[in-house]
Design a protein around this motif. Structure first.
Motif, PDB file in Angstrom:
ATOM      1  N   ALA A 106      17.737 -32.087 -39.129  1.00 11.42           N
ATOM      2  CA  ALA A 106      18.509 -31.021 -39.779  1.00 11.42           C
ATOM      3  C   ALA A 106      18.605 -31.281 -41.282  1.00 11.42           C
ATOM      4  CB  ALA A 106      19.905 -30.944 -39.169  1.00 11.42           C
ATOM      5  N   TYR A 107      18.852 -32.518 -41.645  1.00 14.04           N
ATOM      6  CA  TYR A 107      18.976 -32.866 -43.060  1.00 14.04           C
ATOM      7  C   TYR A 107      17.680 -32.596 -43.817  1.00 14.04           C
ATOM      8  CZ  TYR A 107      19.556 -35.665 -47.289  1.00 14.04           C
ATOM      9  OH  TYR A 107      19.605 -36.076 -48.600  1.00 14.04           O
ATOM     10  N   ILE A 108      16.549 -33.056 -43.268  1.00 16.93           N
ATOM     11  CA  ILE A 108      15.302 -32.920 -44.026  1.00 16.93           C
ATOM     12  C   ILE A 108      14.853 -31.469 -44.131  1.00 16.93           C
ATOM     13  CG2 ILE A 108      14.555 -35.266 -43.431  1.00 16.93           C
ATOM     14  CD1 ILE A 108      12.346 -33.688 -41.727  1.00 16.93           C
ATOM     15  N   GLU A 109      15.116 -30.656 -43.104  1.00 12.75           N
ATOM     16  CA  GLU A 109      14.715 -29.250 -43.218  1.00 12.75           C
ATOM     17  C   GLU A 109      15.519 -28.546 -44.294  1.00 12.75           C
ATOM     18  OE1 GLU A 109      14.034 -25.168 -40.627  1.00 12.75           O
ATOM     19  OE2 GLU A 109      14.259 -27.072 -39.574  1.00 12.75           O
ATOM     20  N   ARG A 110      16.787 -28.880 -44.405  1.00 12.43           N
ATOM     21  CA  ARG A 110      17.606 -28.283 -45.452  1.00 12.43           C
ATOM     22  C   ARG A 110      17.177 -28.737 -46.850  1.00 12.43           C
ATOM     23  NH1 ARG A 110      20.710 -27.897 -41.026  1.00 12.43           N
ATOM     24  NH2 ARG A 110      22.202 -26.176 -40.941  1.00 12.43           N
ATOM     25  N   GLN A 111      16.486 -29.849 -46.908  1.00 11.22           N
ATOM     26  CA  GLN A 111      15.948 -30.332 -48.175  1.00 11.22           C
ATOM     27  C   GLN A 111      14.550 -29.768 -48.455  1.00 11.22           C
ATOM     28  OE1 GLN A 111      17.611 -32.311 -50.398  1.00 11.22           O
ATOM     29  NE2 GLN A 111      19.378 -32.170 -49.051  1.00 11.22           N
ATOM     30  N   GLY A 112      14.047 -28.932 -47.544  1.00 12.94           N
ATOM     31  CA  GLY A 112      12.725 -28.349 -47.727  1.00 12.94           C
ATOM     32  C   GLY A 112      11.596 -29.321 -47.472  1.00 12.94           C
ATOM     33  N   ILE A 113      11.855 -30.333 -46.644  1.00  9.30           N
ATOM     34  CA  ILE A 113      10.870 -31.389 -46.382  1.00  9.30           C
ATOM     35  C   ILE A 113      10.048 -31.058 -45.142  1.00  9.30           C
ATOM     36  CG2 ILE A 113      10.579 -33.822 -45.755  1.00  9.30           C
ATOM     37  CD1 ILE A 113      13.177 -34.387 -47.325  1.00  9.30           C
ATOM     38  N   LEU A 114       8.747 -31.271 -45.225  1.00 11.07           N
ATOM     39  CA  LEU A 114       7.848 -31.183 -44.083  1.00 11.07           C
ATOM     40  C   LEU A 114       7.593 -32.600 -43.592  1.00 11.07           C
ATOM     41  CD1 LEU A 114       5.255 -28.684 -45.596  1.00 11.07           C
ATOM     42  CD2 LEU A 114       6.997 -28.144 -43.888  1.00 11.07           C
ATOM     43  N   SER A 115       7.689 -32.814 -42.279  1.00 11.03           N
ATOM     44  CA  SER A 115       7.545 -34.177 -41.761  1.00 11.03           C
ATOM     45  C   SER A 115       6.587 -34.224 -40.580  1.00 11.03           C
ATOM     46  CB  SER A 115       8.906 -34.734 -41.347  1.00 11.03           C
ATOM     47  OG  SER A 115       9.453 -33.970 -40.278  1.00 11.03           O
ATOM     48  N   LEU A 116       6.013 -35.399 -40.366  1.00 12.06           N
ATOM     49  CA  LEU A 116       5.038 -35.616 -39.292  1.00 12.06           C
ATOM     50  C   LEU A 116       5.110 -37.060 -38.833  1.00 12.06           C
ATOM     51  CD1 LEU A 116       2.449 -34.075 -37.955  1.00 12.06           C
ATOM     52  CD2 LEU A 116       1.144 -35.616 -39.409  1.00 12.06           C
ATOM     53  N   ASN A 117       4.626 -37.295 -37.650  1.00 10.53           N
ATOM     54  CA  ASN A 117       4.398 -38.579 -36.966  1.00 10.53           C
ATOM     55  C   ASN A 117       5.127 -38.593 -35.633  1.00 10.53           C
ATOM     56  OD1 ASN A 117       2.530 -39.685 -38.653  1.00 10.53           O
ATOM     57  ND2 ASN A 117       3.891 -41.184 -39.612  1.00 10.53           N
ATOM     58  N   GLY A 118       4.722 -39.534 -34.790  1.00  9.05           N
ATOM     59  CA  GLY A 118       5.209 -39.581 -33.426  1.00  9.05           C
ATOM     60  C   GLY A 118       4.172 -38.994 -32.483  1.00  9.05           C
ATOM     61  N   GLY A 119       4.396 -39.172 -31.192  1.00  9.28           N
ATOM     62  CA  GLY A 119       3.406 -38.756 -30.196  1.00  9.28           C
ATOM     63  C   GLY A 119       2.373 -39.846 -30.031  1.00  9.28           C
ATOM     64  N   ASP A 120       1.906 -40.046 -28.833  1.00  8.48           N
ATOM     65  CA  ASP A 120       0.983 -41.157 -28.563  1.00  8.48           C
ATOM     66  C   ASP A 120      -0.291 -40.655 -27.915  1.00  8.48           C
ATOM     67  OD1 ASP A 120       2.543 -43.380 -29.525  1.00  8.48           O
ATOM     68  OD2 ASP A 120       3.905 -42.971 -27.864  1.00  8.48           O
ATOM     69  N   THR A 121      -1.082 -39.903 -28.655  1.00  9.65           N
ATOM     70  CA  THR A 121      -2.355 -39.414 -28.130  1.00  9.65           C
ATOM     71  C   THR A 121      -3.442 -40.449 -28.405  1.00  9.65           C
ATOM     72  OG1 THR A 121      -1.714 -37.119 -28.408  1.00  9.65           O
ATOM     73  CG2 THR A 121      -4.072 -37.578 -28.285  1.00  9.65           C
ATOM     74  N   THR A 122      -3.833 -41.165 -27.361  1.00 11.19           N
ATOM     75  CA  THR A 122      -4.859 -42.212 -27.490  1.00 11.19           C
ATOM     76  C   THR A 122      -5.838 -42.174 -26.321  1.00 11.19           C
ATOM     77  OG1 THR A 122      -3.408 -43.801 -26.373  1.00 11.19           O
ATOM     78  CG2 THR A 122      -3.357 -43.778 -28.788  1.00 11.19           C
ATOM     79  N   VAL A 123      -5.963 -41.040 -25.639  1.00  9.56           N
ATOM     80  CA  VAL A 123      -6.837 -40.964 -24.475  1.00  9.56           C
ATOM     81  C   VAL A 123      -8.249 -41.429 -24.847  1.00  9.56           C
ATOM     82  CG1 VAL A 123      -7.388 -38.527 -24.921  1.00  9.56           C
ATOM     83  CG2 VAL A 123      -7.615 -39.457 -22.605  1.00  9.56           C
ATOM     84  N   GLN A 124      -8.828 -42.291 -24.005  1.00 10.07           N
ATOM     85  CA  GLN A 124     -10.165 -42.838 -24.215  1.00 10.07           C
ATOM     86  C   GLN A 124     -10.832 -42.993 -22.854  1.00 10.07           C
ATOM     87  OE1 GLN A 124      -9.962 -46.448 -26.923  1.00 10.07           O
ATOM     88  NE2 GLN A 124      -7.797 -45.887 -26.871  1.00 10.07           N
ATOM     89  N   LYS A 125     -12.081 -43.406 -22.859  1.00 15.83           N
ATOM     90  CA  LYS A 125     -12.798 -43.600 -21.599  1.00 15.83           C
ATOM     91  C   LYS A 125     -12.148 -44.700 -20.766  1.00 15.83           C
ATOM     92  CE  LYS A 125     -17.262 -41.932 -23.291  1.00 15.83           C
ATOM     93  NZ  LYS A 125     -18.673 -42.275 -23.611  1.00 15.83           N
ATOM     94  N   LYS A 126     -11.525 -45.674 -21.429  1.00 17.23           N
ATOM     95  CA  LYS A 126     -10.892 -46.761 -20.683  1.00 17.23           C
ATOM     96  C   LYS A 126      -9.532 -46.350 -20.106  1.00 17.23           C
ATOM     97  CE  LYS A 126      -8.540 -49.045 -24.558  1.00 17.23           C
ATOM     98  NZ  LYS A 126      -8.395 -50.297 -25.323  1.00 17.23           N
TER      99      LYS A 126
END
Length: 899
Positions: free
Chosen positions: A635-655
Motif C-alpha cells: 500500500a505504501y509503495i503504490e501511493r508513492q508511485g513505485i512499481l515493484s517486482l520479484n518473488g515467485g519461484d519459477t524454475t521448472v527444468q527437465k530435472k
C-alpha cells in the motif's frame, strides 16, 4: 439548434455505464467495467480513487445528516429540522451556513483522499418542509446555491445528483448526470421486500428522466432485485430499451450489480486454511502453489480467502464465477460450510472441492450434492485398480490412491478417476458433477519430497469442473503477437571482486561484455547501502560506475533497496529501535535501523540521481531477501508511485518437470497485488551460489518449458552483478543472452512488464453481440483465445491484429484501454501479425507503432491494398505478408489504403 446539439451530446454518453455500491465488495475489474462507480468512501481503501480518479465517485449526503459518520466537525442540533426514521438520519436545514461549510468540509476531505467526482444524495429531503411554502422556497434556494458553489470550487469534477428534477433548469450546467431510484423494480427497507413499481410511479419517473436527457445529462435509474444475476441483467436491458441508463442491484447496494451489458465474472473464490501453512502465509499454501497458476492461465483471477480467520463470504454470485474449497486441518467455519455450499450451488455457482468436503461426509449431507458413501469392506492391503476416464490420463505421475475407508460415488457424476476393489466395490475419488466437481485426498496430487505432482491435467480438470468459459484471456506473457522479453538485475554483488581480474569489481567487469554489448532494454538496480556504506573506500569508484552504467541508452535505473532487508514481514514489525533489527534482518550497515521510506522511495531517488533526467520518470523497486512484502508495504509503495517486482519461484527444468515449479503471475495482498518475476535468478540455479557456477544456463530449459505446450510466462532474464565475478557464471550468462537474443520477442523494460502484470488482475470483460468488450488501463494489450479465430477489423475498436501461435490466437490491442472485439469467419482487412514493440493507437487502417528497439513489424496485407509509412522502412512482401523494418527509428505510423 440548441436542442439538437443537446440531443447529440446526450447520444455521445448513451453507452456510459454507472455502478452504485456502498460496501467493500469491489475490485479492480468491476471498477474498470464501468465509466463511473459511486462508492461509500468510508467503506473502502482510497487506493481505488488514486488508481481511477476519473471513474471513482464519492457518496455525499447533502439533504440529510448521518449521525453515525465520523467527521472532523461534529454536527450540531441547530442544523436539524426533522428526522428520517427509515434510514435513521436527520433532515438538515440547508440555509444554515455552518451546515453548508460542513458539506464543503466533507467534499474537501474526500478530494484530499483522491476522489474527484461526487454523488450528491438526499436531494429531495427538504421536501418535508413542503407545507411551509416560504421555508420550502428558502431550502430550495439554498440547495441550488450549494450546488453552484461546489461546481465553482471543483469545476473539473463531475457532480451526479439523486433526484432534484425540479432544480434542473437552474443547475443542469453544474452537473453531469441525474439519478432516480426504482423505475421498474423497487425495495422496501421497512419490510425488507422487493416488488414491481406501480404504473403511475413508473410513468412519472420515466418522464422526469427523459426530461433530464434533454438537458444533455446522463439519466440513470437504480433498480432493486434479489433475483439472480441473469434476472438483474434482464431488468437492466428493459430499462435500457426505454433510453435510460440502468443499474440493478440489491436493496442496500451491497453487491456488485448489473447494467444492460453482461459482465464476465473473472474472479474465482478459493477458500483455504492459512493456519495450516508457515506463518499463516498464503504464499506457502497448496492452493497458491498448485491451483492459482492454471486458473490464471485461462484468464481468471484467484481470490484467496482464509477460512481459519474469516467468516464465510456472503456475496458470491455477484462477484465470483466459481468457488474452490481446499481443506487442510480444521477451521472455525467447518460446521457452517455445508449450508453455505448448498446455497452457493442453488445460485448456480460452480464449486470444486479439493482434498475433502470439509463438512461431515455422510449420506445425509452428500445427498443434496447427488453423492453417496459406503463403508469399504476390503482389507487395508487389498489390491486396488485405478482407471482413468473421459479423455484423462496420468499427467505428471500415475494416480496411486491410498486405501479409502469410505467409498464415494454419484448418480449423475462423470468419473475422472475410478477405483475398483477385489470385492467389486467402486469409488470415484475424482469426478465432474452438475454443480462442479471434486478431487479427494491424494487422488489428484501426490507429494514427493514436499513437491506436489499432478495425477491429472489441472488445466483440463480445473477448466471443466469450474466451467471456465472461453473468454478473451488477458495475457501478460505476450505483446504485439510475440512473447515478451525483459531483463532485470538485482543490485547484489556490485562490489564483488572478479576472479579473472582481481582489480575489477563485478559491476565494472559486466559493463562491456554484457551491458554495452546487448542493446536491448535492461532494468538494472543498485543497493544504496552497498554503494555508500559497506566499503566506504570504494564509494567514489562505485558512484562513477553507476553513472556510467545508467548513461547507457538502453539501461533503465532501479533500486534494490537501501539495506537489502531479508525478511520483509519481520523487519517492519518492531516499533522500537531494537538492535536485533539492524543485526539480523538486513546488510550490516552501522547504526542503521529500518526505515520503509529509506528502503523504498529514498533508495529509488538515490538510484535516479545517477541517471539522466530522461530516465527519471519511472520509480522502480526490486524486492530483496524473501521478497514477501506485506499488504501495508504494498500500500505504501503504490501511493508513492513505485512499481515493484520479484518473488515467485519459477524454475521448472527437465530435472524437475512439474507445475509446482511454475508460479502464478503474482499474489494478492488485500487490495494490492505483488507481481512476480517471470523466471528465477542465477542464485537459485547455482544452489544459492554454492555451485555449479555455470548452472544458470539451465534457465534456458525453463524458458522453453514455460512456452510449450502452454505459454505460461514471458522470458525474464534475471540475475545479479556477482554473475560477472567468475568465469563459469559469466560464460553461462553470455550463453543465456545469446539464446534470448535469437528469439522472436517483443522487448520491454521491467517497468512495462509490471504494468502488464497489474493489468492482468484489473482487466474487465463483457459479452456483446458478435464478440466482447474489454476494458483496462491500456497497459495490458494482449488477450488470448485458445483456438483459431478471425476478427472483423472494421467493426472492432482498439484492435490492431492477431497472431495464431502455439495453438492459441494472441489478439493485439492498442493503448486506449477500451476495446471491442468482433469475431468473424474471415478477416478481409489489413492487420498486424506481430511486432517487436507495441501498438499505441489503431484506427481502422491507421497503425501507430512504438518499440524500445528499431521498429520491426509484420502485417497481413490483403490483395488490392497498399501502404505508406511516415519513416523510411525496408519492406518485403510475400504472399499476403508484409514485413517492415527500420534501421534506427523506434516508432512508425503505417497507413493502408485498400481498393
Amino acid at each position: 439548434m440548441l436542442v439538437l446539439f443537446l440531443l447529440l451530446l446526450s447520444g455521445l454518453f448513451a453507452d456510459n455505464h454507472y455502478a452504485f455500491i456502498y460496501s467493500k465488495n469491489i475490485d479492480d475489474s468491476f471498477i474498470n467495467f464501468y465509466d463511473k462507480v459511486v462508492v461509500e468512501a468510508d467503506a473502502i481503501d482510497n487506493i481505488y480513487a488514486i488508481r481511477y480518479p476519473e471513474k471513482m465517485v464519492a457518496y455525499v449526503s447533502v439533504g440529510e445528516i448521518e449521525p453515525w459518520r465520523k467527521t472532523k466537525t461534529p454536527y450540531k442540533k441547530s442544523w436539524v429540522i426533522s428526522k428520517n426514521k427509515t434510514w435513521n438520519s436527520l433532515i438538515a436545514d440547508l440555509r444554515n451556513k455552518e451546515y453548508q461549510n460542513f458539506i464543503f468540509e466533507r467534499v474537501a476531505s474526500l478530494y484530499k483522499k483522491g476522489y474527484r467526482n461526487f454523488f450528491l444524495d438526499t436531494m429531495d429531503a427538504y421536501h418535508v418542509t413542503a407545507k411551509d411554502k416560504k421555508l420550502f422556497k428558502h431550502q430550495q434556494k439554498a440547495l441550488i446555491e450549494i450546488i453552484h458553489k461546489l461546481h465553482k470550487k471543483y469545476p473539473k469534477s463531475e457532480l451526479i445528483l439523486n433526484r432534484g428534477f425540479e432544480l434542473l433548469d437552474k443547475i443542469h450546467n453544474d452537473i453531469s448526470a441525474i439519478v432516480a431510484e426504482s423505475l421498474i423494480s423497487r425495495y422496501d427497507n421497512a419490510t425488507k421486500s422487493y416488488s414491481k413499481v406501480p404504473k403511475a410511479d413508473y410513468k412519472w419517473i420515466l418522464a422526469r428522466l427523459k426530461e433530464a436527457k434533454k438537458y444533455g445529462l446522463d439519466a440513470i435509474s437504480i433498480d432493486y432485485s434479489d433475483g439472480s444475476t441473469k434476472e438483474r441483467l434482464e431488468i437492466a436491458k428493459k430499462i435500457k430499451e426505454l433510453g435510460i441508463t440502468p443499474y440493478v442491484t440489491d436493496g442496500l447496494l451491497q453487491e456488485q450489480g448489473e447494467c444492460e451489458v453482461e459482465r464476465v465474472r473473472r474472479n474465482v473464490l478459493i477458500l483455504f486454511n492459512a493456519s495450516a501453512f508457515d506463518e499463516n502465509n498464503s504464499i506457502y499454501s497448496d492452493v497458491h502453489l498448485s491451483i492459482s497458476m492454471p486458473i490464471e492461465h485461462f484468464g481468471y483471477i484467484p481470490k484467496l480467502c482464509d477460512l481459519s480467520t474469516k467468516e464465510l463470504p456472503q456475496s458470491i454470485e455477484d462477484r465470483y464465477h466459481a468457488v474452490v474449497i481446499w481443506s487442510n486441518g480444521q477451521t472455525k467455519n467447518d460446521d457452517k460450510l455445508y449450508e453455505w455450499s448448498k446455497k452457493v450451488k442453488q445460485r448456480g455457482v460452480k464449486i470444486l472441492f479439493l482434498n475433502s468436503f470439509i463438512f461431515q461426509k455422510n449420506n445425509q449431507n452428500l445427498k443434496s450434492f447427488g453423492l453417496s458413501v459406503e463403508k469399504n469392506r476390503n482389507q487395508l492391503t487389498s489390491n486396488v485398480k485405478t482407471n482413468y476416464h473421459h479423455g484423462y490420463k496420468p499427467y505428471e505421475i500415475p494416480a496411486s490412491v491410498d486405501f479409502e475407508s469410505t467409498l464415494i460415488k454419484g448418480s449423475n457424476t462423470q468419473a475422472i478417476l475410478e477405483t475398483t476393489y477385489p470385492n467389486g466395490q467402486i469409488s470415484q475419488p475424482i469426478a465432474l458433477t452438475p454443480w462442479g466437481g471434486y478431487a479427494l485426498n491424494s487422488a489428484f496430487l501426490i507429494d514427493i519430497n514436499n513437491i506436489n505432482h499432478w495425477t491429472i491435467s489441472p488445466f483440463k480438470f480445473v477448466k471443466e469442473a469450474l466451467r471456465l468459459e472461453d473468454i478473451p484471456m488477458p495475457d501478460p506473457t505476450t505483446e504485439a503477437g510475440r512473447r515478451i522479453l525483459f531483463v532485470h538485475i538485482d543490485g547484489d554483488g556490485s562490489i564483488e571482486r572478479v576472479r579473472m581480474d582481481m582489480d575489477k569489481l563485478s559491476i565494472e567487469y559486466l559493463m562491456n561484455p554484457i551491458f554495452k554489448k546487448y542493446k536491448i532494454p535492461q532494468s538494472v538496480s543498485i543497493i544504496e547501502g552497498e554503494i555508500e556504506e559497506i566499503f566506504p573506500k570504494l564509494t567514489k569508484r562505485l558512484k562513477k560506475d553507476v553513472r556510467e552504467l545508467y548513461a547507457i541508452p538502453w539501461i533503465e535505473p532501479a533500486s534494490h533497496t537501501y539495506s537489502h532487508p531479508f525478511f520483509w514481514a519481520k523487519v517492519v514489525l518492531p516499533k522500537n529501535r531494537s538492535p536485533e533489527v539492524g543485526k539480523h534482518f538486513h546488510l550490516p550497515i552501522k547504526d542503521y535501523y529500518f526505515s520503509l521510506k529509506k528502503e523504498t522511495i529514498g533508495s529509488i531517488n538515490y538510484a535516479l540521481s545517477f541517471a539522466p533526467k530522461s530516465k527519471q520518470k519511472e520509480k522502480l523497486l526490486f524486492w530483496s531477501g524473501d521478497c514477501q512484502p506485506t499488504r501495508d508495504i504494498l500500500a505504501y509503495i503504490e501511493r508513492q508511485g513505485i512499481l515493484s517486482l520479484n518473488g515467485g519461484d519459477t524454475t521448472v527444468q527437465k530435472k524437475n518437470p512439474t507445475l509446482a515449479y511454475i508460479a502464478p503471475f503474482g499474489i494478492e495482498r488485500g487490495e494490492y497485488w505483488q507481481i512476480y518475476t517471470g523466471q528465477q535468478d542465477e542464485n537459485v540455479y547455482t544452489n544459492d551460489w554454492l555451485g555449479p557456477f555455470w548452472g544458470f544456463r539451465n534457465v534456458i530449459e525453463t524458458y522453453k518449458m514455460t512456452n510449450k505446450p502452454y505459454r505460461l510466462k514471458p522470458i525474464d532474464l534475471y540475475y545479479h552483478y556477482y554473475s560477472g565475478s567468475k568465469l563459469a557464471s559469466l560464460n553461462a550468462l553470455k550463453e543465456v543472452y545469446e539464446w534470448v537474443m535469437k528469439q522472436k520477442t517483443s522487448k520491454l523494460y521491467t517497468s512495462q512488464y509490471i504494468k502488464k502484470g497489474r493489468g492482468f488482475y484489473r482487466t474487465a470483460i463483457a459479452k456483446i453481440k458478435g464478440g466482447y468488450e474489454v476494458r483496462n488501463s491500456g497497459f495490458l494489450r494482449t488477450v488470448r483465445f485458445d483456438k483459431k479465430i478471425s476478427i472483423d477489423m472494421r467493426r472492432s475498436r482498439g484492435v490492431a491484429g492477431f497472431n495464431f501461435d502455439n495453438n492459441s490466437t494472441y489478439v493485439t490491442l492498442d493503448s486506449s484501454g477500451e476495446y471491442k472485439i468482433i469475431l468473424v469467419k474471415k478477416t478481409i482487412s489489413p492487420y498486424l501479425i506481430d511486432s517487436n514493440g507495441w501498438v499505441s493507437k489503431v484506427d481502422k487502417n491507421h497503425f501507430e507503432l512504438k518499440a524500445n528497439m528499431p521498429i520491426e513489424a509484420n502485417f497481413y496485407l490483403p490483395k488490392g491494398c497498399s501502404f505508406k509509412s511516415n519513416i523510411t522502412m525496408k519492406s518485403k512482401k510475400r504472399n499476403h505478408k508484409l514485413s517492415l523494418n527500420s534501421k534506427s527509428k523506434k516508432g512508425a505510423t503505417v497507413v493502408f489504403k485498400c481498393q
